[in-house]
Enzyme design. Structure first.
Site, PDB file in Angstrom:
ATOM      1  N   ASN A 161      -9.209  -9.738   5.045  1.00 30.38           N
ATOM      2  CA  ASN A 161      -8.988 -10.919   5.878  1.00 30.38           C
ATOM      3  C   ASN A 161      -7.573 -10.841   6.465  1.00 30.38           C
ATOM      4  O   ASN A 161      -6.595 -11.056   5.766  1.00 30.38           O
ATOM      5  CB  ASN A 161      -9.147 -12.185   5.004  1.00 30.38           C
ATOM      6  CG  ASN A 161      -8.830 -13.461   5.771  1.00 30.38           C
ATOM      7  OD1 ASN A 161      -8.747 -13.459   7.001  1.00 30.38           O
ATOM      8  ND2 ASN A 161      -8.656 -14.550   5.046  1.00 30.38           N
ATOM      9  N   LYS A 204      -6.229 -12.735   8.618  1.00 35.33           N
ATOM     10  CA  LYS A 204      -5.682 -14.059   8.969  1.00 35.33           C
ATOM     11  C   LYS A 204      -5.090 -14.018  10.391  1.00 35.33           C
ATOM     12  O   LYS A 204      -5.654 -13.351  11.245  1.00 35.33           O
ATOM     13  CB  LYS A 204      -4.667 -14.515   7.923  1.00 35.33           C
ATOM     14  CG  LYS A 204      -5.235 -14.413   6.504  1.00 35.33           C
ATOM     15  CD  LYS A 204      -4.417 -15.119   5.494  1.00 35.33           C
ATOM     16  CE  LYS A 204      -5.014 -14.878   4.124  1.00 35.33           C
ATOM     17  NZ  LYS A 204      -4.378 -15.684   3.097  1.00 35.33           N
ATOM     18  N   HIS A 219     -13.158 -20.563   3.887  1.00 37.71           N
ATOM     19  CA  HIS A 219     -11.899 -20.072   3.294  1.00 37.71           C
ATOM     20  C   HIS A 219     -11.020 -21.284   2.952  1.00 37.71           C
ATOM     21  O   HIS A 219     -11.012 -22.279   3.673  1.00 37.71           O
ATOM     22  CB  HIS A 219     -11.183 -19.136   4.276  1.00 37.71           C
ATOM     23  CG  HIS A 219     -10.032 -18.426   3.629  1.00 37.71           C
ATOM     24  ND1 HIS A 219      -8.807 -19.020   3.476  1.00 37.71           N
ATOM     25  CD2 HIS A 219      -9.945 -17.199   3.056  1.00 37.71           C
ATOM     26  CE1 HIS A 219      -7.996 -18.173   2.843  1.00 37.71           C
ATOM     27  NE2 HIS A 219      -8.666 -17.062   2.582  1.00 37.71           N
ATOM     28  N   GLU A 254      -8.035 -21.859   3.373  1.00 41.21           N
ATOM     29  CA  GLU A 254      -7.100 -22.274   4.426  1.00 41.21           C
ATOM     30  C   GLU A 254      -7.811 -23.106   5.495  1.00 41.21           C
ATOM     31  O   GLU A 254      -7.177 -23.909   6.191  1.00 41.21           O
ATOM     32  CB  GLU A 254      -6.392 -21.045   5.022  1.00 41.21           C
ATOM     33  CG  GLU A 254      -5.379 -20.488   4.032  1.00 41.21           C
ATOM     34  CD  GLU A 254      -5.041 -19.025   4.203  1.00 41.21           C
ATOM     35  OE1 GLU A 254      -5.336 -18.435   5.258  1.00 41.21           O
ATOM     36  OE2 GLU A 254      -4.480 -18.446   3.243  1.00 41.21           O
ATOM     37  N   GLU A 282     -12.476 -17.336  -4.841  1.00 44.01           N
ATOM     38  CA  GLU A 282     -11.029 -17.236  -4.635  1.00 44.01           C
ATOM     39  C   GLU A 282     -10.360 -18.486  -5.201  1.00 44.01           C
ATOM     40  O   GLU A 282     -10.323 -19.535  -4.530  1.00 44.01           O
ATOM     41  CB  GLU A 282     -10.717 -17.163  -3.135  1.00 44.01           C
ATOM     42  CG  GLU A 282     -11.292 -15.974  -2.433  1.00 44.01           C
ATOM     43  CD  GLU A 282     -10.486 -15.657  -1.182  1.00 44.01           C
ATOM     44  OE1 GLU A 282      -9.850 -14.596  -1.158  1.00 44.01           O
ATOM     45  OE2 GLU A 282     -10.465 -16.481  -0.254  1.00 44.01           O
ATOM     46  N   GLY A 294      -2.228 -15.553  -2.197  1.00 47.66           N
ATOM     47  CA  GLY A 294      -0.835 -15.457  -1.728  1.00 47.66           C
ATOM     48  C   GLY A 294       0.161 -15.599  -2.872  1.00 47.66           C
ATOM     49  O   GLY A 294       1.330 -15.910  -2.644  1.00 47.66           O
ATOM     50  N   SER A 321      -4.602 -12.340  -4.418  1.00 47.61           N
ATOM     51  CA  SER A 321      -3.534 -11.405  -4.824  1.00 47.61           C
ATOM     52  C   SER A 321      -4.070 -10.081  -5.365  1.00 47.61           C
ATOM     53  O   SER A 321      -3.540  -9.542  -6.340  1.00 47.61           O
ATOM     54  CB  SER A 321      -2.584 -12.078  -5.820  1.00 47.61           C
ATOM     55  OG  SER A 321      -2.006 -13.215  -5.210  1.00 47.61           O
TER      56      SER A 321
HETATM   57  C1  PEP Z   1      -7.057 -14.646   0.974  1.00 50.00           C
HETATM   58  O1  PEP Z   1      -6.366 -15.348   1.692  1.00 50.00           O
HETATM   59  O2  PEP Z   1      -8.286 -14.699   1.061  1.00 50.00           O
HETATM   60  C2  PEP Z   1      -6.402 -13.758   0.024  1.00 50.00           C
HETATM   61  C3  PEP Z   1      -7.119 -13.287  -0.955  1.00 50.00           C
HETATM   62  O3  PEP Z   1      -5.052 -13.478   0.222  1.00 50.00           O
HETATM   63  P1  PEP Z   1      -4.091 -12.570  -0.706  1.00 50.00           P
HETATM   64  O4  PEP Z   1      -4.852 -11.308  -1.019  1.00 50.00           O
HETATM   65  O5  PEP Z   1      -2.900 -12.331   0.127  1.00 50.00           O
HETATM   66  O6  PEP Z   1      -3.822 -13.380  -1.939  1.00 50.00           O
END
Ligand code: PEP
Length: 252
Positions: free
Chosen positions: A11, A13, A97, A99, A167, A173, A212
């Protein structure tokens, strides 16, 4: 029976800054896929880069969208519809997601989006996850509630077009991913919830972990009952993302 392939979703973003960089990430990923046989990859760039990235699509690399709107056409200024995406070889769409949820997207809207993606013949990567963890296990019923609401009236035959990405919002993040045993617990629990909804073991539905994921922790993560991962930051570096894909390929 042939073992189902693992899945790694990147992703991007609202990155990268320019088209040239986007093309470079995609071509680095493509180069890294040469000896990858048991793992499929989905790249989810911002909309504006999709037409240029779509020539990367193959039998092992797919192009995904990060979101879209559920109405097919009409007076919806600023929106792009799911129906407009397959012409650019988009085969997967992230929906729900955290966000997007943080911007007010409700389970009702997410359910409309899930329905739109599958009726347009694409695969939905439905993102679920709790904001915080509590000692009483309320996070389990929270995630169950999201899945129940987001898949309302989604038929059994759509299960072939469904991936669930768990997630935990607090691990996105962050500096560390979630502990392996907790990932395992949730992978089992999500399968149980799908069985409760559909009355059958939804074995074809891939369960991914996101939050992460990086080169250092990927091998451990893959020991915990998941079929792959959803990667944010480390999907923007073709080399690091390639190493994650390789580790997934080598996982049991
Ligand atoms: C995400 O935003 O879906 C995500 C998993 O980000 P990160 O891997 O940076 O934690």
């Amino acid at each position: 029976m042939k073992k189902p392939k693992k899945l790694v979703v990147g992703n991007w973003k609202m990155n990268p800054k320019c088209l040239e960089e986007a093309k470079k990430i995609a071509s680095d990923v493509k180069r890294g896929m040469k000896n990858i046989k048991k793992t499929q990859v989905v790249l989810c760039p911002p909309f504006i880069y999709i037409p240029a990235i779509s020539n990367t699509a193959s039998t092992s690399i797919f192009v995904g969208a990060q979101d879209a709107f559920y109405e097919p056409l009409g007076a919806h200024t600023g929106e792009v519809s799911f129906s407009q995406l397959p012409q650019f070889k988009v085969s997967h769409c992230l929906v729900g997601h955290s966000e997007r949820r943080a911007r007010g997207e409700s389970d009702e809207i997410i359910n409309k989006k899930v329905t739109a993606v599958v009726s347009d013949g694409m695969t939905v990567v439905l993102c679920v996850g709790e904001k915080t963890r509590d000692a009483h296990g309320d996070y389990l019923s929270f995630v169950r509630g999201q899945i129940m609401a987001d898949l309302r009236d989604v038929s059994k035959k759509s299960l072939d077009h469904l991936v669930i990405a768990y997630e935990p919002v607090w691990a996105i993040g962050a500096s560390e991913s979630m502990a392996g045993r907790d990932i395992h617990e949730m992978a089992i629990y999500i399968k149980k919830v799908l069985r409760e909804i559909y009355g059958l073991p939804a074995d074809g539905v891939k369960i991914l972990y996101g939050g992460s994921v990086n080169v250092e922790n990927i091998s451990d993560i893959m020991k915990n009952g998941v079929d792959g991962v959803l990667v944010g930051r480390d999907s923007l570096d073709g080399k690091r993302f390639g190493e994650i894909i390789k580790a997934v390929e080598e996982s049991k």
